[in-house]
Design an enzyme around this catalytic site. Sequence first.
Site, PDB file in Angstrom:
ATOM      1  N   ARG A  52       0.867  -1.168   0.000  1.00  0.00           N
ATOM      2  CA  ARG A  52       0.000   0.000   0.000  1.00  0.00           C
ATOM      3  C   ARG A  52       0.905   1.220   0.000  1.00  0.00           C
ATOM      4  O   ARG A  52       2.106   1.120   0.080  1.00  0.00           O
ATOM      5  CB  ARG A  52      -0.978   0.002   1.183  1.00  0.00           C
ATOM      6  N   ALA A  54       0.755   5.154  -2.166  1.00  0.00           N
ATOM      7  CA  ALA A  54       0.556   5.513  -3.575  1.00  0.00           C
ATOM      8  C   ALA A  54       1.715   5.120  -4.497  1.00  0.00           C
ATOM      9  O   ALA A  54       1.517   4.406  -5.481  1.00  0.00           O
ATOM     10  CB  ALA A  54       0.259   7.012  -3.658  1.00  0.00           C
ATOM     11  N   ARG A  89      -7.683  -0.310  -6.722  1.00  0.00           N
ATOM     12  CA  ARG A  89      -7.980   0.721  -5.711  1.00  0.00           C
ATOM     13  C   ARG A  89      -8.153   2.042  -6.469  1.00  0.00           C
ATOM     14  O   ARG A  89      -7.439   2.314  -7.432  1.00  0.00           O
ATOM     15  CB  ARG A  89      -6.868   0.858  -4.661  1.00  0.00           C
ATOM     16  N   GLN A 205      -1.902   2.204  10.073  1.00  0.00           N
ATOM     17  CA  GLN A 205      -0.640   2.238   9.332  1.00  0.00           C
ATOM     18  C   GLN A 205       0.447   2.980  10.126  1.00  0.00           C
ATOM     19  O   GLN A 205       1.623   2.685  10.019  1.00  0.00           O
ATOM     20  CB  GLN A 205      -0.811   2.924   7.969  1.00  0.00           C
ATOM     21  N   ASP A 246      -1.895  10.759  -1.766  1.00  0.00           N
ATOM     22  CA  ASP A 246      -2.277   9.802  -2.807  1.00  0.00           C
ATOM     23  C   ASP A 246      -2.665  10.491  -4.102  1.00  0.00           C
ATOM     24  O   ASP A 246      -2.731   9.845  -5.151  1.00  0.00           O
ATOM     25  CB  ASP A 246      -3.437   8.931  -2.302  1.00  0.00           C
ATOM     26  N   ASN A 256      -5.283  12.525   1.039  1.00  0.00           N
ATOM     27  CA  ASN A 256      -4.451  11.638   1.842  1.00  0.00           C
ATOM     28  C   ASN A 256      -5.329  10.838   2.792  1.00  0.00           C
ATOM     29  O   ASN A 256      -6.556  11.004   2.825  1.00  0.00           O
ATOM     30  CB  ASN A 256      -3.398  12.456   2.613  1.00  0.00           C
ATOM     31  N   LYS A 257      -4.694   9.980   3.578  1.00  0.00           N
ATOM     32  CA  LYS A 257      -5.424   9.107   4.496  1.00  0.00           C
ATOM     33  C   LYS A 257      -6.419   9.893   5.354  1.00  0.00           C
ATOM     34  O   LYS A 257      -6.109  10.985   5.817  1.00  0.00           O
ATOM     35  CB  LYS A 257      -4.411   8.386   5.410  1.00  0.00           C
TER      36      LYS A 257
HETATM   37  C1  LIG Z   1       3.403   7.980  -0.035  1.00  0.00           C
HETATM   38  S1  LIG Z   1       1.777   7.494  -0.276  1.00  0.00           S
HETATM   39  C2  LIG Z   1       1.326   7.147   1.358  1.00  0.00           C
HETATM   40  C3  LIG Z   1      -0.138   7.284   1.538  1.00  0.00           C
HETATM   41  O1  LIG Z   1      -0.806   6.063   1.202  1.00  0.00           O
HETATM   42  C4  LIG Z   1      -1.566   5.682   2.327  1.00  0.00           C
HETATM   43  O2  LIG Z   1      -2.781   5.078   2.009  1.00  0.00           O
HETATM   44  P1  LIG Z   1      -2.900   3.446   2.086  1.00  0.00           P
HETATM   45  O3  LIG Z   1      -2.090   2.990   3.255  1.00  0.00           O
HETATM   46  O4  LIG Z   1      -4.374   3.233   2.230  1.00  0.00           O
HETATM   47  O5  LIG Z   1      -2.351   2.992   0.754  1.00  0.00           O
HETATM   48  C5  LIG Z   1      -1.817   6.971   3.057  1.00  0.00           C
HETATM   49  O6  LIG Z   1      -2.768   7.754   2.392  1.00  0.00           O
HETATM   50  C6  LIG Z   1      -0.458   7.575   2.972  1.00  0.00           C
HETATM   51  O7  LIG Z   1      -0.357   8.907   3.268  1.00  0.00           O
END
Ligand SMILES: CSC[C@H]1O[C@H](OP(=O)(O)O)[C@H](O)[C@@H]1O
EC number: 5.3.1.23
Length: 362
Positions: A52, A54, A89, A205, A246, A256-257
């Site tokens: 996971r 981006a 996704r 995360q 993202d 973002n998250k």
């Molecule tokens: C450098 S991209 C990191 C970004 O991705 C994460 O989402 P996910 O864990 O659901 O893929 C999150 O938004 C992070 O900030």
Amino acid sequence: MQVNGKPYRTIWPTADHAVEIIDQTRLPHEFVTVRLENMRDAERAIRDMWVRGAPLIGVTAAYGVALSMRHHASDAALEASCGVLLAARPTAVNLRWGVERMRAFLAPLPEAERAEAAWREAARIADEDVEINASIGRHGAELFRAMREAKQRDGRSGVVNVLTHCNAGWLATVDWGTALAPIYAAFDAGIPLHVWVDETRPRNQGASLTAWELGQHGVPHTVIVDNAGGHLMQHGLVDMVIVGTDRVTARGDVCNKIGTYLKALAAHDNGVPFYVALPTPTVDWTLQDGVQEIPIEERAPEEVTHISGLCEDGQVRTVQVTPQGARAANYGFDVTPARLVTGLITERGVVKANAGAMEALK
Ligand SMILES: CSC[C@H]1O[C@H](OP(=O)(O)O)[C@H](O)[C@@H]1O
């Protein structure tokens, strides 16, 4: 980066043309690698978040196309594999960027040349990610140097306290990370710093991945609940916020998250600089209004109603935290308007989050 002293990337090709990844759903309690043998394995790894982040999603998709070409290299197979991977996704633009780059590179080639060419191009994309993130680290580290000097001029502690949300470390990329790259670069340069790590519900995360990463590298850090950041900022315990992203729109709105927007509001209210670190492929030049135009992934409610962790007997188990039958909504991302963003830390330098300044990123 290193794991127990051994250098690692998050994804790497094998001699027999498979792809190995770190299964991030097993961290922090187990370090497990998994072989991806075909495009469907890559799609599942993205969809189920074995990988996971981006940039890493984009690179995994690029390898997914390359794995597909090893089995069938026709135009129809290329289109079909791109379609499957794009659907894994919806929010991180890097997934679309990686797939489209592979499609544009392969389509003009004769079928017989596509398998080897795809393998080389996916490896190039992975290597470029490492270089881009190292550059983000160098540019971002200067912000820590400036912050430390400013605090010393004011007679305050020279330790720079930075808050980060989710995981935008090397686990979210091929290596170095985006938001954590400046932290690693500043730490390695000897700048004293401490990281407030948002746990980042529901998948944690931050608590599971960012804390694990920083611990592996020896970076001082404290895990906090997502709702503590504003309190820490009110008490002067946060000197800056750095997050990943993202997708960024052409006018600088940042996706973002989930929870990032609330941190940006608290930072704005307390005069705390709010930075977003990103590789320039994360900019979606086709969009302007992030709130209205960026698709926000909604994931399974069970990610909210249940939580996994290490039990006293050493087993990792999942338990239910809500009453039986309670409904749950699980929005994966939110959008921070550009007006709340102090700067974008990119491989080309730090720029303001507005269309004019972002022209330099094209
Ligand atoms: C450098 S991209 C990191 C970004 O991705 C994460 O989402 P996910 O864990 O659901 O893929 C999150 O938004 C992070 O900030």
